[in-house]
Design a protein around this motif. Sequence first.
Motif, PDB file in Angstrom:
ATOM      1  N   LEU A 193       0.665  -1.044   0.063  1.00 50.13           N
ATOM      2  CA  LEU A 193      -0.041   0.113  -0.093  1.00 50.13           C
ATOM      3  C   LEU A 193       0.763   1.189   0.051  1.00 50.13           C
ATOM      4  N   VAL A 194       1.642   1.204   0.781  1.00 52.80           N
ATOM      5  CA  VAL A 194       2.969   2.272   1.071  1.00 52.80           C
ATOM      6  C   VAL A 194       3.475   2.504  -0.479  1.00 52.80           C
ATOM      7  N   LYS A 195       3.903   1.629  -1.235  1.00 55.86           N
ATOM      8  CA  LYS A 195       4.518   1.662  -2.385  1.00 55.86           C
ATOM      9  C   LYS A 195       3.494   2.391  -3.342  1.00 55.86           C
ATOM     10  N   ALA A 196       2.243   1.930  -3.548  1.00 57.31           N
ATOM     11  CA  ALA A 196       1.419   2.407  -4.353  1.00 57.31           C
ATOM     12  C   ALA A 196       1.117   4.040  -3.955  1.00 57.31           C
ATOM     13  N   ARG A 197       0.928   4.104  -2.837  1.00 60.25           N
ATOM     14  CA  ARG A 197       0.903   5.577  -2.482  1.00 60.25           C
ATOM     15  C   ARG A 197       1.960   6.528  -2.555  1.00 60.25           C
ATOM     16  N   ALA A 198       3.178   5.886  -2.630  1.00 57.32           N
ATOM     17  CA  ALA A 198       4.479   6.813  -3.023  1.00 57.32           C
ATOM     18  C   ALA A 198       4.413   7.423  -4.388  1.00 57.32           C
ATOM     19  N   HIS A 199       3.881   6.631  -5.233  1.00 55.28           N
ATOM     20  CA  HIS A 199       3.825   7.066  -6.935  1.00 55.28           C
ATOM     21  C   HIS A 199       2.443   7.945  -7.017  1.00 55.28           C
ATOM     22  N   THR A 200       1.390   7.548  -6.631  1.00 57.50           N
ATOM     23  CA  THR A 200       0.183   8.570  -6.497  1.00 57.50           C
ATOM     24  C   THR A 200       0.518   9.883  -5.809  1.00 57.50           C
ATOM     25  N   CYS A 201       0.931   9.898  -4.713  1.00 58.22           N
ATOM     26  CA  CYS A 201       1.354  11.269  -4.058  1.00 58.22           C
ATOM     27  C   CYS A 201       2.524  11.945  -4.815  1.00 58.22           C
ATOM     28  N   PHE A 202       3.389  11.446  -5.344  1.00 59.55           N
ATOM     29  CA  PHE A 202       4.464  12.054  -6.145  1.00 59.55           C
ATOM     30  C   PHE A 202       3.864  12.709  -7.396  1.00 59.55           C
ATOM     31  N   ASN A 203       2.884  11.943  -8.155  1.00 60.82           N
ATOM     32  CA  ASN A 203       2.524  12.467  -9.281  1.00 60.82           C
ATOM     33  C   ASN A 203       1.282  13.328  -9.012  1.00 60.82           C
ATOM     34  N   ASP A 204       0.735  13.647  -7.842  1.00 54.65           N
ATOM     35  CA  ASP A 204      -0.365  14.361  -7.778  1.00 54.65           C
ATOM     36  C   ASP A 204      -0.246  15.735  -8.501  1.00 54.65           C
ATOM     37  N   PRO A 205      -1.488  15.973  -9.214  1.00 51.87           N
ATOM     38  CA  PRO A 205      -1.510  17.341 -10.055  1.00 51.87           C
ATOM     39  C   PRO A 205      -1.251  18.513  -8.995  1.00 51.87           C
ATOM     40  N   SER A 206      -1.642  18.505  -7.849  1.00 53.64           N
ATOM     41  CA  SER A 206      -1.625  19.904  -6.927  1.00 53.64           C
ATOM     42  C   SER A 206      -0.006  20.078  -6.813  1.00 53.64           C
ATOM     43  N   PHE A 207       0.931  19.241  -6.977  1.00 60.56           N
ATOM     44  CA  PHE A 207       2.264  19.518  -6.688  1.00 60.56           C
ATOM     45  C   PHE A 207       3.052  19.890  -8.008  1.00 60.56           C
ATOM     46  N   GLN A 208       2.334  19.902  -9.045  1.00 60.05           N
ATOM     47  CA  GLN A 208       3.053  20.206 -10.429  1.00 60.05           C
ATOM     48  C   GLN A 208       2.822  21.544 -10.714  1.00 60.05           C
ATOM     49  N   LEU A 209       3.798  22.314 -10.021  1.00 57.42           N
ATOM     50  CA  LEU A 209       3.657  24.042 -10.180  1.00 57.42           C
ATOM     51  C   LEU A 209       4.294  24.660 -11.519  1.00 57.42           C
ATOM     52  N   PRO A 210       3.405  25.157 -11.847  1.00 57.47           N
ATOM     53  CA  PRO A 210       4.067  25.755 -13.404  1.00 57.47           C
ATOM     54  C   PRO A 210       4.952  26.826 -13.160  1.00 57.47           C
ATOM     55  N   ALA A 211       6.126  26.933 -14.191  1.00 56.30           N
ATOM     56  CA  ALA A 211       7.356  27.740 -14.158  1.00 56.30           C
ATOM     57  C   ALA A 211       6.823  29.149 -14.173  1.00 56.30           C
ATOM     58  N   LYS A 212       7.452  30.174 -13.810  1.00 56.53           N
ATOM     59  CA  LYS A 212       7.340  31.503 -14.001  1.00 56.53           C
ATOM     60  C   LYS A 212       7.396  32.002 -15.195  1.00 56.53           C
ATOM     61  N   ASN A 213       8.325  31.539 -16.034  1.00 60.48           N
ATOM     62  CA  ASN A 213       8.568  31.688 -17.451  1.00 60.48           C
ATOM     63  C   ASN A 213       9.201  30.509 -18.114  1.00 60.48           C
ATOM     64  N   ASN A 214       9.318  30.493 -19.314  1.00 65.07           N
ATOM     65  CA  ASN A 214       9.757  29.006 -19.999  1.00 65.07           C
ATOM     66  C   ASN A 214      11.238  29.496 -20.468  1.00 65.07           C
ATOM     67  N   LYS A 215      11.822  30.296 -19.842  1.00 65.60           N
ATOM     68  CA  LYS A 215      13.592  30.605 -20.502  1.00 65.60           C
ATOM     69  C   LYS A 215      14.096  29.416 -20.554  1.00 65.60           C
ATOM     70  N   SER A 216      14.029  28.745 -19.393  1.00 71.40           N
ATOM     71  CA  SER A 216      14.957  27.424 -19.147  1.00 71.40           C
ATOM     72  C   SER A 216      14.279  26.178 -20.002  1.00 71.40           C
ATOM     73  N   GLY A 217      13.221  26.437 -20.606  1.00 69.51           N
ATOM     74  CA  GLY A 217      12.714  25.270 -21.165  1.00 69.51           C
ATOM     75  C   GLY A 217      11.887  24.010 -20.298  1.00 69.51           C
TER      76      GLY A 217
END
Length: 688
Positions: A263-287
């Motif tokens: 259960l912990v292993k499955a949770r680790a991947h769903t948590c890490f990839n949760d959309p709320s943690f994917q923060l958009p970059a301020k600009n795209n200078k670095s790609g």
Amino acid sequence: AQAILAQAFCSVPVSACGGFFVPLASRAYTMASEAFVDPEQYTSIVQQGEVFRKQQKWTKPLLIVFVAALAGVAVLVAQGHDWKAQAVRVRGHPEFSSKDATPANPPGEDAAATNPADEKDLSTAPEWTAMHPDPAVLKWLNVSEVKPGGTTCGFLIAPLGTMGVHVESYPDVKVYVCIKFAKTQPAPKGTIFTHCGGPGSVSGCGVDWGQHAGDDYNHVGIDQRGLGRSLPTFATPNCTLPAGSDILGDDEDETQTRKLLRLVKARAHTCFNDPSFQLPAKNNKSGKDHFNFLQFSGTDEVAEDLDRFRKAIGARKLSLHGISYGSAIAMAYATKFRDHVDKFLLNSPVPPTLSMFQMAWDSAHGQQLQYDNFAAACDSAGAACPLSMAPGGTGNALALVMDKIRQMNIQIPLTTDQCKAFFFCTSPTSVSAVYLANLQLGFSQAGDREGFKQVVNEVYTQYQAAASGDIVKFESMIVKSGQEYVAAFIAAVNAAARPSQPSGPQAALPFFDENPDTNSKPTEEERVAGQPDYHVLINQGQVAQTCVMSQSTFDEASNENYFMSRWKEVKSTFPNFHLGKSVKLFTSWWSMTYSWPRLTPTTSAASPTTPGIIIGYIYDPNTPYSWAQQAHASFPLTSLVTSQASKHGMTDDEIDRHCLPILTKYLQEDVQPVDGDLCQAPKPIAWS
């Protein structure tokens, strides 16, 4: 001191002196530091310099420069003892104390405004104070609370990261910070930050702890990234475990432990990839179009946020008090920003090198030591503790009772309502007697001394029934004892859950519905404005610990069979009267980072120039005493204060009555105790 002397010799910035003056500065430093330890030796420096000159066949002009520089040193010595403190500190001389290191300016805001050496550092901008911080970085939510003796909170605006090629692209995050202002402003002793551990504790504890430091400090607490009211938050369903899945009926059961790991292993991947943690970059200078918050919200980031706070209030230094995991934050800050540390206090610290496996192993060992200590107290009491009369003593008797409960697979029948209220049922209408025994002998990691005493006294009759083979009587006694414990537990929870109700139009509004934009109160672990489900989400599967420790440690496991092979080692090495407490704690610690996709560990913490106090308990079950010893080795100018007590973290209770004055004297009078101070304590449990 060597650099200062080199600069004095050449009258230019030390970087321009070149290698020529280094031998001269080194020799002068050695002689000068000896003189500062014993001023009477100073008269021999010129003669020593003359001998040195003849040995090196230096020219007369250089001799003049040498003597002139020493004369300048003599003038400085005559004017005060600051250089003596520097020399003694570098030499590690026992005369050095934190008082010797106190700067001429006080640690508060005036020091920041008048220290010319820091003028290039934005931290010393004279216009910013604790009551009037840099508004671009920190804003207090309620200006009416900003007053001497008042308490308020606000949001620190911080860039997600500080290093790497993406600096310009990092988005901002919000960190909730709370402060109780000193009664006199500017605060006579500056600002002290307290973190109560976890990870999981929040700003309320940091602010409330201030009674021990006194009213001359500003007291600061923080909701570190991901916790409390800070945003983004770790309290999201994808980071939880299914309700009750981390409650094992028997922590020594291999099948149940393997199920938990999956259960912990499955949770680790769903948590890490949760959309709320994917923060958009301020600009795209670095790609780079987004960043994962779960790689920028560990212990290092808390230290950086603290220094950002320090600059925002215009303070030259912060005092740090870390309890348990909070010590990791204090050590990280002292490692990264050692020049900005005033008082430094590690209270039951974690180790300076955060190996997750070693911490899990050491914690299991700590549990063994604590319960051995409890059992030894019973054995030494003789007839006053009847269980000591069993063959082999208290430990053997407890092990026999636990083995019999497992063999009979005893379950404690409860009603459906009791199970809902009890939280720990292992089926809809029952709870495992093994698990319940674990709770009765100490609900948390730190064993309950009085609970242990009560249970051990009851266990004697259970032991007699088990030893005589009367299994019917034995089971009825276990069931009765368990049901009584559950009833008492529920009554205590209900009593604690009845706070005084407000009157008037707000009476019907529960606390959690308060507007987070206007609520300016310190956060409590169970009360987070605007997040009614916070307490459930953050505690359903060690969410805070998993998210923070996966960004602070190394040495994780990602293979189930490897994890279980080490688990079996713990089970056999630390049998712990077959209670399952040692193996439970090992599983709890090491599973925090199990199969986490991307670890981001902190560096090993150390500072050879930071004085302070480290408090360690010989029988600490949460943070073993060996960790205090390791922290002392990494911070050699600290004083290690050892307590014989069996507990975790110094507080103002009866057990710490001999040790607490050492802590308060350091914070209030700047008196660092002798290294190796011992606080004696009575036996952990007294039988009359």
